[in-house]
Design a protein around this motif. Structure first.
Motif, short mmCIF file in Angstrom:
data_model
loop_
_atom_site.label_atom_id
_atom_site.label_comp_id
_atom_site.label_asym_id
_atom_site.label_seq_id
_atom_site.Cartn_x
_atom_site.Cartn_y
_atom_site.Cartn_z
N TRP A 1 0.79 -1.17 -0.15
CA TRP A 1 0.06 -0.07 -0.08
C TRP A 1 0.79 1.18 0.07
N ASP A 2 2.28 1.06 -0.23
CA ASP A 2 3.23 2.20 0.08
C ASP A 2 3.31 2.97 -1.37
N GLU A 3 3.08 4.01 -1.70
CA GLU A 3 3.18 4.25 -3.45
C GLU A 3 4.66 4.34 -3.34
N ASN A 4 5.55 4.41 -2.42
CA ASN A 4 7.13 4.62 -2.51
C ASN A 4 7.78 3.39 -2.66
N SER A 5 6.81 2.21 -2.41
CA SER A 5 7.63 0.77 -2.70
C SER A 5 8.03 0.78 -4.08
N VAL B 1 8.78 -1.41 -7.49
CA VAL B 1 8.17 -2.56 -8.43
C VAL B 1 8.77 -3.92 -7.65
N GLU B 2 10.04 -3.90 -7.50
CA GLU B 2 10.59 -5.12 -6.96
C GLU B 2 10.17 -5.45 -5.79
N ALA B 3 10.02 -4.55 -4.98
CA ALA B 3 9.69 -4.87 -3.57
C ALA B 3 8.50 -5.26 -3.55
N LYS B 4 7.36 -4.69 -4.41
CA LYS B 4 5.88 -5.19 -4.50
C LYS B 4 5.92 -6.51 -4.94
N ARG B 5 6.68 -6.78 -6.00
CA ARG B 5 6.70 -8.08 -6.65
C ARG B 5 7.28 -9.06 -5.52
N GLY B 6 8.22 -9.01 -4.91
CA GLY B 6 8.64 -10.09 -3.84
C GLY B 6 7.42 -10.12 -2.77
N THR B 7 6.71 -9.13 -2.33
CA THR B 7 5.64 -9.53 -1.49
C THR B 7 4.44 -10.13 -2.32
#
Length: 753
Positions: A525-529, A531-537
RNA sequence: AGGACUAUAGCUCAGUUGGUUAGAGCGCUACCUUGACAUGGUAGAGGUCCCCAGUUCGAAUCUGGGUAGUCCUACCA
């Protein structure tokens, strides 16, 4: 009276010793019968003399055999009096000497009428001294409800003692193992005292006894009539008729493991191959109540009929998994006549009260029972039974199946596991919402269709191996997954379905749903994350869910398949059905002790804050400031690295690290390891109450430390206990002491404010 | 009568070879409509491990005895 063949007295009975060996005249029938000495005669009872009727009483039969007495059958199959008694020797051969004469007036009489008549005739002849009430248990037939009369008939027997020998050693030497092991005692005690096994039954349904008789009653045994004629060289002129009796149902059932593979047609190559492939089988699952009836007989029969290449007897199975019985909520055995039977289908699909009443009382033979049952049912299930689903029922049975004990059925447990299924479903919904977005998920739900997985969704999860960065939480849940995979597998291997179910429950509800899903939100939900971090999660959410579904599938087949079909592609898997997908295996490479330690710290801090909220009644919606104090390097690092997680999950505004000498505001404290967590609460704090709370904690610790110190002060303990245990106690004592110091400090500070 | 099994939180149950601050679910109490889920969330209360004795430095755990309950087998002229 009509079938008596002797009078017995106790050999120790001085009153009658001189009479043993003499004869008496049996009244009414005028039969001359001996007086014998047998310990069966009880000196305390009545006169101490007892008449013996070997043909119509189990005890008397034994006395007859011991003393080689003749036996006189006086009943017809209708239990009426015969025209003339059939007299046999103790070994079953016909007896020519003792008369089976029956006085004319009793012939053909109904048994109870004959009994009355005989008593009356005794009285009339002046032979009746007195009639004494005697309570006794008489067996009644299940079906007809009439008194059962033992009598002599021709039956087929199996020499069970001989067959039992190899069957006993097969369990002794471990070729067959019972789970739980304690049931082996039950098996041994039965097998060591085994009686010859009567295998003929007078029923119409069953395997017919393979015995044929000619017109003279001579018996021939073989597989079929043709085989009989060949074996005994009987031509067509000899009339043969097959025995009308059938085999005991347990005799037929005992053939199960090999008969189902095509035995005895061993010449058929396909049958031979099937037996080679599938015999012996692996596991028999059964209730303890049929260890005697079925399990023991299967072992005996299989070892008798099936041999391996070397002629060694084959066992039917290697393991016998013995389940408990399901009982009702009060612990009573379920039975139709008690009306406490629960139909699994009703727990799965649900049933209204009318349907349930109809089911329980519809076929009752006794109307008064029906009334009782319907009252009880209405009280227990005023609304009927609601639907819980197949998976919930199956999971409940697994969870309650601890070894070696019956299960008192608890509807509440079933409800709990129905909620668990719901929880899993909602977790998968969250995962799909995160991957596919609200609109897509809701549209699919509305149309009752599956969510169409796009390439973009796959890429978002890293299904094609796209670059991804794993968060601490991601690494943690992956590590925990390895742990639960190993646990569940181990428990299945040990037949501990309850522990397997518990491990799954704990992991899915508490770790995956309770912590990990929440920990995924700050990233997603963090706009600053990145793409790679979101993909990891996202990838971790999906992969862990996918593996968990495979892990849980044996205990919850339907919901896991449904969810798996939706997430498999996102997790980079393919396959027609979860049933054919490989079972998860733990991999040490994915274990991450550091991540586990860090998350443990995070959980402790968050729980500490929540604890303070709970104690002080601060609503979760109110953001708080947090102070750390006295931590070590790890504490400092963890606090730095996990600010986002902490702020989100504990609803915090500011995190501050206190340095030596900093002014400490009025606060509520919790301990996390060596570190103190402080929530400043100027104006809100009740000094007295807070001091009281802290004193209570100190008192609790004081008790513990006293206990530990007593132990450590005992030379017996320090001399004899293993060093590891002593170190553990010392560590405990030190920890308690540290905590107490800190709490006392805190008490002083608050008092000083 | 003989044999087996069971006794742990209000309820249903875990507790591996003696070393835990004795656990889970349900139920209970307080608070919470935070964007998966109120079939939910957070925190909490609650135990003389049936009783007595023994073994041991140490017993819910091992031994003996007792109590209560369940089951199996046999029998009761």
């Amino acid at each position: 009276m009509l079938g008596d063949t002797c009078v017995a007295v106790n050999p120790e009975d001085s009153r009658y010793k001189h009479l043993v060996g003499k004869d008496v005249m049996l009244p009414l029938v005028g039969r001359r019968i001996p007086i014998i000495a047998d310990e069966y005669a009880d000196m305390e009872k009545g006169t101490g003399c007892v008449k013996i009727t070997p043909a119509h009483d189990f005890n008397d039969y034994e006395v007859g055999k011991r003393n080689e007495l003749p036996m006189i059958n006086v009943l017809t199959f209708n239990a009426d009096i015969r025209e003339e008694g059939q007299t046999f020797n103790f070994d079953g051969t016909l007896n020519e000497e003792m008369s089976g004469f029956i006085p004319e007036k009793y012939r053909g009489m109904e048994r109870f009428a004959a009994r009355k008549e005989i008593v009356a005739d005794f009285d009339a002849a002046g032979l009746l001294v007195e009639i004494v009430e005697n309570d006794m248990v008489i067996p009644y037939g299940d079906r007809g409800g009439v008194v059962i009369e033992p009598m002599l008939t021709d039956q087929w027997y199996v020499d069970a003692k001989t067959m039992a020998k190899p069957a006993i050693s097969a369990v002794e030497n471990g070729d067959i193992e019972f789970v739980p092991k304690s049931y082996e005692n039950m098996y041994f005690s039965w097998m060591n005292n085994i009686q010859d096994w009567c295998i003929s039954r007078q029923l119409w349904w069953g395997h017919r006894i393979p015995a044929w008789y000619d017109d003279q009653g001579k018996v021939y045994v073989a597989q079929n009539e043709a085989a009989v004629r060949e074996k005994y060289k009987l031509d067509a002129s000899v009339n043969l008729s097959q025995d009308n009796d059938v085999l005991d149902t347990w005799f037929s059932s005992a053939l199960w493991t090999f008969a189902t593979q095509g035995w005895p047609n061993l010449d058929d190559p396909e049958v031979a191959k099937r037996l080679a492939d599938f015999h012996p089988s692996d596991v028999l699952v059964t209730g303890f109540d049929i260890i005697f009836f079925w399990v023991a007989r299967m072992i005996m029969m299989t070892m008798h009929f099936c041999k391996d290449g070397n002629g060694k007897p084959q066992v039917p199975f290697k393991t016998v998994y013995v389940t408990g019985l399901i009982r009702d909520e009060t612990g009573a055995k379920m039975s139709k006549s008690k009306g406490n039977v629960l139909d699994p289908i009703d727990m799965i699909d649900g049933i209204d009260i009318d349907g349930l009443l109809e089911k329980r009382t519809g076929s009752m033979m006794q109307p008064k029972d029906a009334e009782k049952i319907s009252k009880r049912t209405k009280k227990e299930f005023p609304e009927g039974i609601s639907a819980h689903g197949t998976d919930a029922l199956r999971f409940t049975l697994a969870a309650l199946a601890s070894t070696g004990r019956d299960i008192s059925w608890d509807m509440k447990r079933l409800e709990g596991y129905r909620n668990f299924c719901n929880k899993i479903w909602n977790a998968s919904r969250y995962v799909m919402l995160s991957v596919a977005g609200d609109d897509v998920v809701e549209a699919a739900a509305e149309n009752g269709t599956k969510i169409v997985i796009t390439d973009a969704m796959k890429a978002a999860c890293g299904a094609g191996g796209e670059e991804a960065v794993l968060s601490l939480a991601d690494r943690w849940i992956i590590s925990r997954l390895q742990f639960v995979e190993a646990e569940v597998t181990r428990h299945f291997d040990n037949y501990r379905f309850d522990l397997a179910a518990q491990a799954l429950y704990e992991f899915i509800w508490n770790e995956y749903c309770g912590w990990y899903l929440e920990l995924s939100k700050p990233v997603l939900w963090d706009e600053n994350s990145s793409v790679e971090a979101k993909r990891g999660t996202l990838g971790t959410l999906v992969r862990v869910l996918e593996a968990t579904m495979r892990l849980a599938h044996p205990i919850m087949p339907f919901i896991t398949e449904e969810i798996w079909q939706q997430v498999k592609v996102l997790a980079g898997k393919d396959g027609e059905t979860i049933m054919l997908a490989p079972y998860p295996e733990a991999q040490d490479a994915f274990r991450d002790a550091d991540a586990e330690a860090d998350i443990k710290w995070l959980q402790d801090v968050i729980t500490a804050v929540r604890n303070i909220r709970g104690e002080k009644n601060i609503p979760p919606s109110k953001p708080l400031d947090l102070l750390f104090k006295n931590g070590g390097d790890d504490d400092f690092r963890r606090a730095e690295e996990n600010q986002t997680f902490l702020k989100k999950l504990a609803q915090l505004d500011n995190l501050t690290w206190m340095n030596e000498g900093d002014e400490e505001p009025m606060s509520v404290t919790q301990l996390v390891g060596d570190m103190e967590v402080l929530i400043p609460m100027a104006g809100f704090i009740d000094k007295d109450k807070e001091v009281e709370r802290l004193i209570k904690s100190v008192e609790k610790l004081d008790k513990e430390i006293e206990r530990v110190n007593n132990k450590l002060g005992n030379p017996g303990f320090t001399d004899k206990a293993p060093p590891a245990v002593i170190d553990k106690e010392k560590e405990k004592a030190a920890g308690f002491a540290r905590d107490i110091t800190k709490l006392k400090d805190q008490i002083e500070k608050i008092k000083a404010l």
